[in-house]
Design a protein around this motif. Structure first.
Motif, PDB file in Angstrom:
ATOM      1  N   ASP A 168       2.896 109.278  24.388  1.00 43.24           N
ATOM      2  CA  ASP A 168       3.683 109.189  25.618  1.00 43.24           C
ATOM      3  C   ASP A 168       2.839 108.492  26.677  1.00 43.24           C
ATOM      4  OD1 ASP A 168       2.138 111.158  27.218  1.00 43.24           O
ATOM      5  OD2 ASP A 168       3.004 112.637  25.854  1.00 43.24           O
ATOM      6  N   MET A 172      10.653 103.022  25.902  1.00 48.77           N
ATOM      7  CA  MET A 172      11.301 104.335  26.037  1.00 48.77           C
ATOM      8  C   MET A 172      10.381 105.434  25.517  1.00 48.77           C
ATOM      9  SD  MET A 172      14.008 103.476  27.541  1.00 48.77           S
ATOM     10  CE  MET A 172      14.870 105.058  27.521  1.00 48.77           C
ATOM     11  N   MET A 173       9.600 106.026  26.439  1.00 50.55           N
ATOM     12  CA  MET A 173       8.702 107.129  26.094  1.00 50.55           C
ATOM     13  C   MET A 173       8.883 108.259  27.099  1.00 50.55           C
ATOM     14  SD  MET A 173       5.051 105.443  24.972  1.00 50.55           S
ATOM     15  CE  MET A 173       4.770 104.642  26.555  1.00 50.55           C
ATOM     16  N   ASP A 177       7.622 105.998  31.134  1.00 50.38           N
ATOM     17  CA  ASP A 177       8.001 104.989  30.149  1.00 50.38           C
ATOM     18  C   ASP A 177       7.002 103.832  30.194  1.00 50.38           C
ATOM     19  OD1 ASP A 177       8.725 103.084  32.139  1.00 50.38           O
ATOM     20  OD2 ASP A 177      10.793 103.801  32.179  1.00 50.38           O
ATOM     21  N   SER A 200      10.603  97.265  22.309  1.00 49.86           N
ATOM     22  CA  SER A 200      11.831  97.848  22.848  1.00 49.86           C
ATOM     23  C   SER A 200      13.012  97.509  21.968  1.00 49.86           C
ATOM     24  CB  SER A 200      12.097  97.332  24.269  1.00 49.86           C
ATOM     25  OG  SER A 200      13.324  97.836  24.769  1.00 49.86           O
TER      26      SER A 200
END
Length: 230
Positions: A34, A56-57, A61, A81
């Motif tokens: 993350d 997208m984390m 992000d 992505s």
């Protein structure tokens, strides 16, 4: 010394797949799941040669992470992505990314992109002698790849530095977006010259913050850009 690559993605299977493939190529691979873990690694002053960021984390992000770290790291940042729209690619480049790869992707393509970015970094470092270039209060340090205004550093990404250096070293010469894209990204790069526009916008904003009374990079409408040198 093996190049050190950080992979940041919350999809563990993808991370393991990329890690195994890149370690087989001889890279020293580090992992984060993350955005917060990416920041933790940099807080430990870990020196990285390239960063792969999923957009997208959780927690932070990839775009937010890039914005936070860009002033501290100059190594290439590659975004991953599932979003393929042009607006998404432009946003990724605008926050400081050097490349944008759409999922699902070919591992061979990813390896090729990584090799291209690392080769470019090596050429820059090996080809530069300790040397300072000056124009007024602007100074380019070709050894540390830094730009200064009145001895205060202006934080440029590696790609922004390359673009500005190209213009700086050819004062008053107009380069089209296509010429700049081919010189910096290469003929076989994936993408288009619109990328140059976003990077020039970032360069101008950073120069304007340091020297609001001056315009260093001028748009020649319908042609391209030039560095103003009186």
């Amino acid at each position: 010394m093996r190049e050190k690559i950080l992979i940041a993605d919350d999809e563990r299977e993808i991370v393991e797949f990329m890690r195994d493939a890149l370690e087989d190529e001889g890279y020293d691979v580090r992992i984060a799941y993350d955005g917060s873990q990416v920041l933790d690694r940099l807080e430990d002053h870990e020196q990285l040669d390239l960063i792969i960021l999923d957009i997208m984390m959780p927690h932070l992000d990839g775009l937010e992470v890039c914005q936070v770290i860009r002033d501290r790291v100059s190594c290439p940042i590659l975004f991953l992505s599932a979003r393929s729209a042009e607006a998404d690619r432009i946003r990724g480049l605008a926050v400081g990314g050097d490349d944008y790869i759409v999922k699902p992707f070919s591992m061979q393509e990813l390896k090729a992109r990584i090799r291209a970015h690392l080769r470019r970094e090596q050429r820059v470092h090996l080809g530069c002698q300790p040397k300072l270039l000056h124009h007024g209060h602007l100074t380019i340090d070709l050894d540390s790849l830094q730009l200064f205004y009145k001895n205060i550093p202006i934080p440029l990404t590696s790609r922004e530095f390359e673009l500005f250096q190209l213009l700086f070293m050819h004062p008053n010469q107009v380069f089209s977006r296509e010429q700049m894209y081919e010189k910096i990204w290469g003929y076989d790069a994936e993408g288009d010259s619109a990328t140059v526009t976003e990077h020039i916008k970032n360069i101008r904003a950073k120069l304007a913050a340091a020297a609001p009374e001056q315009t260093f990079v001028t748009t020649v409408w319908g042609v391209g850009y030039k560095f103003n040198r009186q």
